[in-house]
Structure formats: structure tokens, C-alpha cells
Design a protein around this motif. Structure first.
Motif, short mmCIF file in Angstrom:
data_model
loop_
_atom_site.label_atom_id
_atom_site.label_comp_id
_atom_site.label_asym_id
_atom_site.label_seq_id
_atom_site.Cartn_x
_atom_site.Cartn_y
_atom_site.Cartn_z
N HIS A 683 0.72 -1.24 -0.30
CA HIS A 683 0.02 0.09 0.00
C HIS A 683 0.77 1.22 -0.09
N CYS A 684 1.92 1.15 0.80
CA CYS A 684 2.80 2.42 0.63
C CYS A 684 3.45 2.71 -0.70
N ARG A 685 4.06 1.52 -1.37
CA ARG A 685 4.27 1.64 -2.60
C ARG A 685 3.71 2.10 -3.52
N GLN A 686 2.21 1.63 -3.47
CA GLN A 686 1.10 2.28 -4.27
C GLN A 686 0.84 3.82 -4.05
N ALA A 687 1.12 4.22 -2.71
CA ALA A 687 0.76 5.59 -2.59
C ALA A 687 1.93 6.47 -3.24
N ALA A 688 2.96 5.96 -3.03
CA ALA A 688 4.42 6.71 -3.54
C ALA A 688 4.02 6.70 -5.07
N ASP A 689 3.74 5.59 -5.85
CA ASP A 689 3.62 5.63 -7.08
C ASP A 689 2.47 6.63 -7.70
N GLU A 690 1.30 6.56 -6.96
CA GLU A 690 0.40 7.47 -7.49
C GLU A 690 0.64 8.70 -7.26
N CYS A 691 1.27 9.22 -6.14
CA CYS A 691 1.83 10.50 -5.91
C CYS A 691 2.77 11.11 -7.02
N ARG A 692 3.74 10.04 -7.24
CA ARG A 692 4.54 10.64 -8.35
C ARG A 692 4.05 10.74 -9.60
N ALA A 693 3.09 10.09 -10.13
CA ALA A 693 2.31 10.33 -11.24
C ALA A 693 1.62 11.49 -11.44
N LEU A 694 1.24 12.08 -10.12
CA LEU A 694 0.56 13.12 -10.04
C LEU A 694 1.57 14.64 -9.80
N GLY A 695 2.68 14.41 -9.81
CA GLY A 695 3.74 15.18 -9.41
C GLY A 695 3.49 15.84 -7.85
N GLN A 696 3.09 14.77 -7.01
CA GLN A 696 3.01 15.24 -5.68
C GLN A 696 4.13 15.00 -4.94
N LEU A 697 5.35 15.75 -5.23
CA LEU A 697 6.63 15.30 -4.61
C LEU A 697 6.61 15.15 -3.04
N ALA A 698 5.99 16.17 -2.47
CA ALA A 698 5.98 16.10 -1.04
C ALA A 698 5.17 14.74 -0.50
N PHE A 699 4.03 14.43 -1.10
CA PHE A 699 3.16 13.51 -0.67
C PHE A 699 3.88 12.39 -1.12
N GLU A 700 4.58 12.03 -2.22
CA GLU A 700 5.38 10.86 -2.46
C GLU A 700 6.34 10.49 -1.32
N GLY A 701 6.95 11.76 -0.87
CA GLY A 701 8.09 11.49 0.05
C GLY A 701 7.47 10.91 1.52
N LEU A 702 6.21 11.51 1.84
CA LEU A 702 5.76 10.93 3.06
C LEU A 702 5.51 9.67 2.75
N ALA A 703 4.89 9.38 1.63
CA ALA A 703 4.50 7.69 1.57
C ALA A 703 5.87 6.74 1.65
N LEU A 704 7.09 7.33 0.93
CA LEU A 704 8.24 6.48 0.91
C LEU A 704 8.79 6.51 2.35
N HIS A 705 8.51 7.46 3.23
CA HIS A 705 9.01 7.52 4.50
C HIS A 705 8.17 6.35 5.63
N HIS A 706 6.94 6.44 5.38
CA HIS A 706 5.82 5.31 5.98
C HIS A 706 6.49 3.88 5.44
N LEU A 707 6.87 3.75 4.13
CA LEU A 707 7.44 2.63 3.66
C LEU A 707 8.79 2.19 4.44
N ALA A 708 9.51 2.98 4.75
CA ALA A 708 10.72 2.80 5.68
C ALA A 708 10.31 2.50 6.88
N ARG A 709 9.44 3.40 7.43
CA ARG A 709 8.90 3.05 8.67
C ARG A 709 8.17 1.51 9.08
N LEU A 710 7.66 1.16 8.02
CA LEU A 710 7.25 -0.33 7.92
C LEU A 710 8.28 -1.36 7.50
N GLY A 711 9.50 -0.93 7.40
CA GLY A 711 10.46 -1.87 7.46
C GLY A 711 11.18 -2.41 6.02
#
Length: 792
Positions: A683-711
Motif C-alpha cells: 500500500h505504501c508503494r502504491q501511494a508513492a507511485d500514484e503521488c509521483r504520477a501526479l507530481g505530488q513530490l511532497a506526498f510521495e516523500g511521506l509515502a516512502l517514509h512510511h514504507l521505511a517505517r514499515l520495514g
């Protein structure tokens, strides 16, 4: 139902401190009826008894005041002797009261001491002066007390304590303790405002609300639905205060109740002079200056509720007619005046000019009072208002979330639009309803495109274009939103509404894209433009401030974002803008989650969702539920998280691409709480991919950080490092360093990241960084640093 004592810790400590003074004559508790003087005094009396004080209690009444020493009859022994000397009576009475103390200090509570007869009042003063007893008396503010009672604090040094109404926080706590459950924030605000923190009035409101079904607990959250309708108990309490009014005073109060708040001079025009003076002196009418006007209100909101509920229909119609005539004679200077006169004339059964109905209906829409707007629009249609009246009726339906009915009204209007303005207004109303109400973005875009082609003049064509840019925020990539806003913005010239809407779209998109300094600049310019708008939607300024809030949040200024959310929520409540208040409640809860307060965030979002199920003009409910799912999962409440996530998925509009991050993160943390680690990371990777497609770089960064927090920090690090160099502000660089330290099991790096995250206000993230730091130190045999990291 148990109503505990709440919000009186300081008062109880002050009373206890007074009792600890050996020579203290006593304490006087003063306050309005129902404020809680008796409950506070009784609690203090019980605490004194627990500390080995001898205690006695009496209550003065009007009936007992006709009998000498009537208030103390139950405490004094009967005697056949007829005392000829009053001083001897006082001496014997005092001796009788203290006889049972058996050498202990005596605390005497006299409730409602303003009603004491002269003999009883003299006895109270003598007991205090001779230090025979420490006296604690309660008196009602605004009532004349006997001279001996007044002398207690004026001459004899007794402490005078003004018992204040409860604040909003204490009202909320009291409601939740009494109802044994969570209470919706808007309901707390409403009951706190209506009762003005008076515990007795609050209790009666709750009792009447539960009896009528207006107060219930859907979704396990208590909330008030519908109007306040005081019943017998509450009416009796208020009428007791009003029963001594003259006929002139009563009629003037009824008029004020039907028209408040009123210009004080206007009220004076309707009053016999001595009536208004008497009501103000009695504390029933209060005058407050608001800007250049002095406005008169009833001193307590419940007075108005009772007066409006009990005024006779014929008298109400006459009062409305007098109000309308008086304000019309003075001149309608403000849009509020237009709305008042139109509404008052309808209540009086009078005909209203179509022009006045139109102005009033539009102002009601601006205030988001859609029920009143619908009523005014119907009257306007009947009076021959034509297309504009039907347009107002359709907007009122859309505001009530009757979207299909609104489209039935709005759809046919395009064919009869006669000029650029009418073409644009119909298209704007339809497009908003099609997009936000019916979830049909393609049809919404088509309506705007056709309108743009049919409009000849630049002014209204740009109005359509600027609104289209705002709608694109929900569905389009950030660069496309900025581009759509740039052309009408360049031409906006002297049209502040076009400028404000374009700046809203551009600032919001810029914030999501990580251009945070630019977003703040655009939002600030937009707020200034919105304040210059005449006749524009009143929520425009708040939406621009929300864009500023996003920029603050994404740049790591969480405290500033939280302060902005609370200030605007408070202002919206004061202005009766319920939907705006809900929007800021949701955003404030999101900030609380990022600050590391997941339980608080989950509670606020659950509260918010209850109200949004009925009032969700901007389609925020499913996002609030998704964030609630994340917050509840992190707080350890898996059942609540699963329920919120399921409802969020079921209610999500598939075209709303802007909210992909929050939906995926909600699902991710629910999956993690279930132990489904692979699904959580997906789910975190899907969030990052969707945000990147929309140019939402700040949101993409949040999604990737959650991916890191989840291991899976290793997968997040490369792109996070790239984003840290593309976005403004310290937040994404701090998240990138945290992820890199996690991936490398770098204990010093994790400790440094924890410090950065804590400084930014991300407390949970900081705590999560210190845990692996302790483990890394331990794995390398560094016991001292491991223990310090674990403790921190």
C-alpha cells in the motif's frame, strides 16, 4: 445519570486554603443561578468533614424568611422561654449550634444567604465575627443580600469567590462523564454556547434533548440533531427569572429574542425608555460593541430559546413586522440587514419584493444556511424571480447534498441563460454539483468547456476558467493545475475573485509538489485577493488558508499548522460556518497525527466523521475516515481502524486522485496492525507511485517514509534522497536521513535523525528512530549508549 463536579479544582483548593487559616471568618461564594455554587459548597463541606471538622448546613428560602430565625429552625433546640433580648437569642442560638461540635472547629454552610431573614443573617455575622464558626455562604449575583451578609466580606474579611461558568473544555469533559461516551465536538460547542457553561442549564438541556431524541449516539458518538427546544424544566427555570417583568419589558425581551443580535439603537427605537434601562440593569440584556455598531443581545442564550418557544404566534408576527419596519426605516446598510428584513417580513406574513428576496437568498447561500436559502428561493420563484431564483434553489439543494434534485433544477437552466453572466453562473453551479455531489468529473469539465465557448466576454470566461482550475486540484497532476490557473491569473486584473481562485489552485498544487515557499507566497496573495472579493463565496479565504496550512505542514512547521487550524476552527464556529469548522477539525487532527498524537487524532476524526456523514460539501468524509483508520491503527485500536478503513474505501470517489496518499496509508497501517507486513508495504508503494504520477513530490516523500517505517527502508532510500533535493524545507531531508539510517542500521545516524524529527514535532517518528538506534548500539556491544537510546 451521574453529574460529577468538574472544573472546580482551583476553587476547592482556595476554599481549603481559607479553612486552614485559624482566624478566617469564612468564605462567600457568589454567582448566577445554576452556576454550581451549591454543588461546590457541598463538596467543600464534605471534604472538611473528612478532615475532622464539625459541619452544619442550612438553606434559606423565601418562605422561611417570614419567620424569625426560620432558616435555622431545624438546627436550634426548641425552648418554651420567651427571650426578650435579641442579643440573648443570638447568644443561645450560637451556643446551640456549637454544642454539637465537641471541641472541633465548626464549618457552617448557608445556601442562598441572600434570602435570609434579618435574625438569621445577624446570627451568621455574629458566628463569623466571634469566630464561633467559620461560615461558608452562597449568594446569587444580582440579588440584594441582607446587610449582615454583605458585611461578611466588606467589613469582616471573609473571602469573596465569584464562581464562574465552566469553560468549553470542562463542559466537554462533564458531558462525556455524564453520558459515559464520546460527544461530538460541534455538540459540545453548541451546548457550551447555549448553556454558557452553566451546569444547571447544561443538565436540563441534556435531559430535554435525550427525552425528545434530539441528543443521541449514532456511531457511538453523542450528538445533537435539530433545533434546541427547551421543555418544562428548563422553561420553568428561566420563567422564574422573567416572571417579575412588566408587560413592556416582557414584550421588548420577546422582540429582542426574535431579532437578536440587534443594533442597540434600533432596539431603543422599539422600546419604552425605562423598559430597556430596567432590563439592562437587571442583567437580562447585554450590549456589546462589534465594529462600529453596538449590538444588543439577551444576557443568556437560553433566555432567547425560552422566549421564542413561549411567545404567542400573533405576538410573534407583530414583533417581526415591527422589526422589519424599523430596520427598513433606518436603511439597509449591510447584507445582513437585507437577510433580516426579508426573513422578518416572511415571518410576519407580508409580501417581500423580488429584489430583496434575491439578495437575501444569495446571502443565505454565502452563509451556508441552505435551508433558509431554499425557503427564500421558493418565495423568489413565486414572486417571478426567473432563472436567478431557480439557480439559487438549485444551489440550496446542492448545499443540502440533494445532488440529484439539484441537477434536475440546474440542468435545464442553460437553455434559458440570456447573457454571459447567466451562462457562467449556471455552468459554475452545475459543474460544482456534478463534480462534488454526483462524482462526474468528465461531465463537469464538459459543462465548463461548453460555457467557456459560449461566453463572449473575458470577465465571465475567466470566472469559469478559474473555477475549473480549482476543480482540477482533485483530479489532475500538479503541473496541469498550475498551468490551468496561470492564464486566467495573468488576465485577472481588477477581478479579485478570479485572482483568488487561481491562486488557490496554484498554491495548493505547489504545496503538494514540494514548492513550499512558492505555495506560501501564492496563498498569502490569494488571501488578500479573497478579502477584496465582493459577493464571492465566504469560504474562499479559508480554502486559501488551508493551502497555506498544507505548505506549513509539508515544510515541517507543524506547530504553526496546528495553531492555524485551531484559530480558523474557532473563528468558523463563532461565525456559524459548520462545514468550514469541520474542514479545519479534520486538518487539525491530521496535524495531531503527524505530531505523534494518534489517539487524539483518531478521536477528533471519529467526531468529525459523525457530522460529515450529514454535511460534507467538499467530499472530505472518506479522507477523514482513511486518516482515522491510520490513527486508530497506530494507537492500537484495530477494530476502530478496520471499521473506518472499510467505510473509507466504500465511500471513496474513484476520481478523487488527490487523496490517494491517505487512503493507501490508512490501508497500510491497518494491514500492519493485523500483522500483514507485505500488504502494508504494498500500500505504501502504491501511494508513492500514484503521488509521483501526479507530481505530488511532497506526498510521495511521506509515502516512502512510511514504507521505511514499515520495514523496507532500503527500497525507499534512493527516491527519498532524490526528493530531499527537489522539495523545499527541512521535512523531506529529515525523513530521507531517517530512512537512510534505518537502512544502514546506523546508530549515530538514527540518533541524529531522532533529534531532527523531534525538533520538527514528529514525536512518534523520533521515538521509532531511537528504538533501532538502541538495538544497533546493543548489537555492537555498546551497552551504555543502548540504554540511553532506549530510555530516550
Amino acid at each position: 445519570m451521574d453529574w460529577p463536579l468538574v472544573g472546580r479544582i482551583e476553587e476547592l483548593e482556595l476554599i481549603a486554603g481559607t479553612l486552614d487559616e485559624p482566624e478566617a471568618p469564612g468564605i462567600v461564594l457568589a454567582g448566577e443561578a445554576g452556576v454550581g455554587k451549591t454543588r461546590l459548597a457541598a463538596t467543600a463541606l464534605s471534604r472538611a468533614a473528612a478532615r475532622e471538622w464539625a459541619t452544619a448546613r442550612t438553606t434559606a428560602t423565601r418562605a422561611a424568611a417570614s419567620v424569625p430565625f426560620g432558616a435555622f429552625a431545624h438546627l436550634l433546640p426548641s425552648s418554651p422561654e420567651v427571650a426578650l433580648d435579641r442579643l440573648e437569642v443570638l447568644r443561645r442560638a450560637g451556643a446551640a449550634l456549637t454544642a454539637g461540635a465537641e471541641g472541633r472547629r465548626l464549618l457552617l454552610l448557608v445556601d442562598d444567604a441572600h434570602l435570609l431573614d434579618d435574625g438569621s443573617a445577624a446570627l451568621v455575622l455574629q458566628l463569623a465575627v466571634t469566630r464561633t464558626a467559620c461560615v461558608m455562604v452562597t449568594i446569587r449575583s444580582g440579588e440584594r443580600a441582607p446587610d449582615p451578609v454583605t458585611a461578611l466580606w466588606k467589613d469582616e474579611g471573609a473571602r469573596l469567590l465569584e464562581v464562574q461558568p465552566l469553560g468549553r473544555a470542562d463542559v466537554g469533559r462533564l458531558l462525556e462523564l455524564a453520558l459515559r461516551g464520546q460527544v461530538e465536538g460541534a455538540t459540545i460547542d453548541r451546548l457550551a454556547g447555549t448553556s454558557e457553561g452553566n451546569p444547571l442549564f447544561l443538565r436540563e438541556l441534556v435531559r430535554s434533548g435525550m427525552a425528545s431524541g434530539s441528543l443521541d449516539a449514532p456511531s457511538e458518538v453523542w450528538r445533537w440533531r435539530g433545533p434546541l427546544a427547551p421543555d418544562g424544566g428548563l422553561v420553568w427555570l428561566i420563567e422564574e427569572r422573567l416572571q417579575r417583568l412588566s408587560a413592556h419589558e416582557r414584550r421588548l425581551l420577546e422582540t429582542l429574542a426574535l431579532g437578536e443580535p440587534m443594533d442597540a439603537d434600533l432596539l431603543g427605537d422599539l422600546a419604552v425608555p425605562e423598559a430597556l434601562d430596567g432590563l439592562e440593569a437587571a442583567g437580562l440584556v447585554a450590549v456589546h460593541r462589534e465594529g462600529r455598531r453596538a449590538n444588543a443581545r439577551l444576557a443568556h442564550p437560553l433566555y432567547g430559546e425560552v422566549l421564542r418557544a413561549t411567545v404567542r404566534p400573533i405576538a410573534a408576527r407583530a414583533a417581526h413586522r415591527r422589526l422589519a419596519d424599523a430596520l427598513t426605516a433606518r436603511g439597509l446598510e449591510r447584507s445582513d440587514d437585507v437577510l433580516r428584513v426579508a426573513t422578518w417580513r416572511l415571518e410576519a406574513g407580508q409580501a417581500v419584493a423580488p429584489e430583496l428576496l434575491g439578495l437575501a437568498a444569495q446571502h443565505a447561500l454565502d452563509l451556508s444556511d441552505h435551508l433558509l436559502a431554499a425557503r427564500l428561493a421558493e418565495e423568489w420563484i413565486a414572486a417571478g424571480g426567473g432563472l436567478r431564483a431557480r439557480l439559487a434553489a438549485g444551489a440550496a439543494l446542492a448545499g443540502q447534498r440533494l445532488s440529484e434534485e439539484a441537477e434536475e433544477v440546474l440542468g435545464p437552466l442553460a437553455a434559458s441563460a440570456a447573457d454571459d453572466e447567466e451562462i457562467a453562473l449556471v455552468a459554475l453551479a452545475r459543474a460544482a454539483n456534478l463534480m462534488m455531489g454526483l462524482g462526474r468529473p468528465e461531465r463537469s469539465a464538459e459543462v465548463l468547456r461548453k460555457a467557456g465557448e459560449a461566453i463572449a466576454g473575458e470577465l465571465w470566461r475567466d470566472r469559469v476558467a478559474s473555477f475549473r482550475a480549482c476543480l482540477l486540484i482533485f483530479i489532475a497532476p500538479c503541473d496541469e493545475v498550475v498551468q490551468a490557473a496561470s492564464e486566467p491569473l495573468a488576465r485577472s486584473g481588477n477581478d479579485p475573485r478570479v485572482a483568488a481562485e487561481c491562486l488557490l489552485a496554484a498554491s495548493h498544487a505547489s504545496a503538494l509538489a514540494g514548492r513550499l515557499e512558492r505555495a506560501l507566497e501564492l496563498a498569502d496573495h490569494g488571501v488578500l485577493a479573497a478579502r477584496r472579493c465582493r459577493g464571492g463565496p465566504p469560504e474562499l479565504e479559508d480554502h486559501l488558508l488551508l493551502a497555506r496550512g498544507w505548505a506549513l505542514l509539508l515544510s515541517g512547521r507543524l506547530r504553526d499548522a496546528s495553531a492555524l487550524a485551531e484559530a480558523r476552527r474557532t473563528a468558523a464556529i463563532a461565525g456559524r460556518q459548520v462545514e468550514i469548522a469541520l474542514l479545519w477539525t479534520w486538518f487539525g487532527a491530521l496535524v495531531a497525527l503527524l505530531e505523534g498524537r494518534p489517539a487524539t487524532a483518531a478521536r477528533q476524526l471519529r467526531d468529525c466523521a459523525v457530522a460529515m456523514r450529514e454535511r460534507d460539501r467538499w467530499g472530505v468524509l472518506h479522507v477523514a475516515l482513511a486518516v482515522q483508520a491510520q490513527a486508530a491503527a497506530i494507537a492500537g485500536d484495530l477494530p476502530a481502524a478496520e471499521a473506518a478503513a472499510a467505510e473509507a474505501v466504500g465511500g471513496r470517489a474513484p476520481f478523487m486522485r488527490v487523496d490517494a496518499l491517505w487512503h493507501e496509508l490508512g490501508q497500510a497501517w491497518v494491514a500492519d496492525a493485523r500483522g500483514e507486513t507485505a500488504a502494508a508495504r504494498r500500500h505504501c508503494r502504491q501511494a508513492a507511485d500514484e503521488c509521483r504520477a501526479l507530481g505530488q513530490l511532497a506526498f510521495e516523500g511521506l509515502a516512502l517514509h512510511h514504507l521505511a517505517r514499515l520495514g523496507d527502508a532500503a527500497a525507499a532510500v534512493p527516491r527519498l534522497a532524490e526528493l530531499a533535493g527537489l522539495a523545499d524545507g527541512p521535512l523531506l531531508p529529515a525523513l530521507a536521513r531517517h530512512a537512510a539510517a534505518l537502512a544502514g542500521h546506523d546508530a549515530p545516524g538514527l540518533e541524529g535523525a531522532a533529534g531532527e524529527l523531534e525538533e520538527l514535532g514528529l514525536v512518534i517518528d523520533a521515538a521509532e528512530a531511537m528504538g533501532p538506534a538502541a538495538a544497533a548500539h546493543g548489537a555492537n556491544g555498546r551497552g551504555g549508549p543502548a540504554r540511553r537510546a532506549a530510555a530516550q
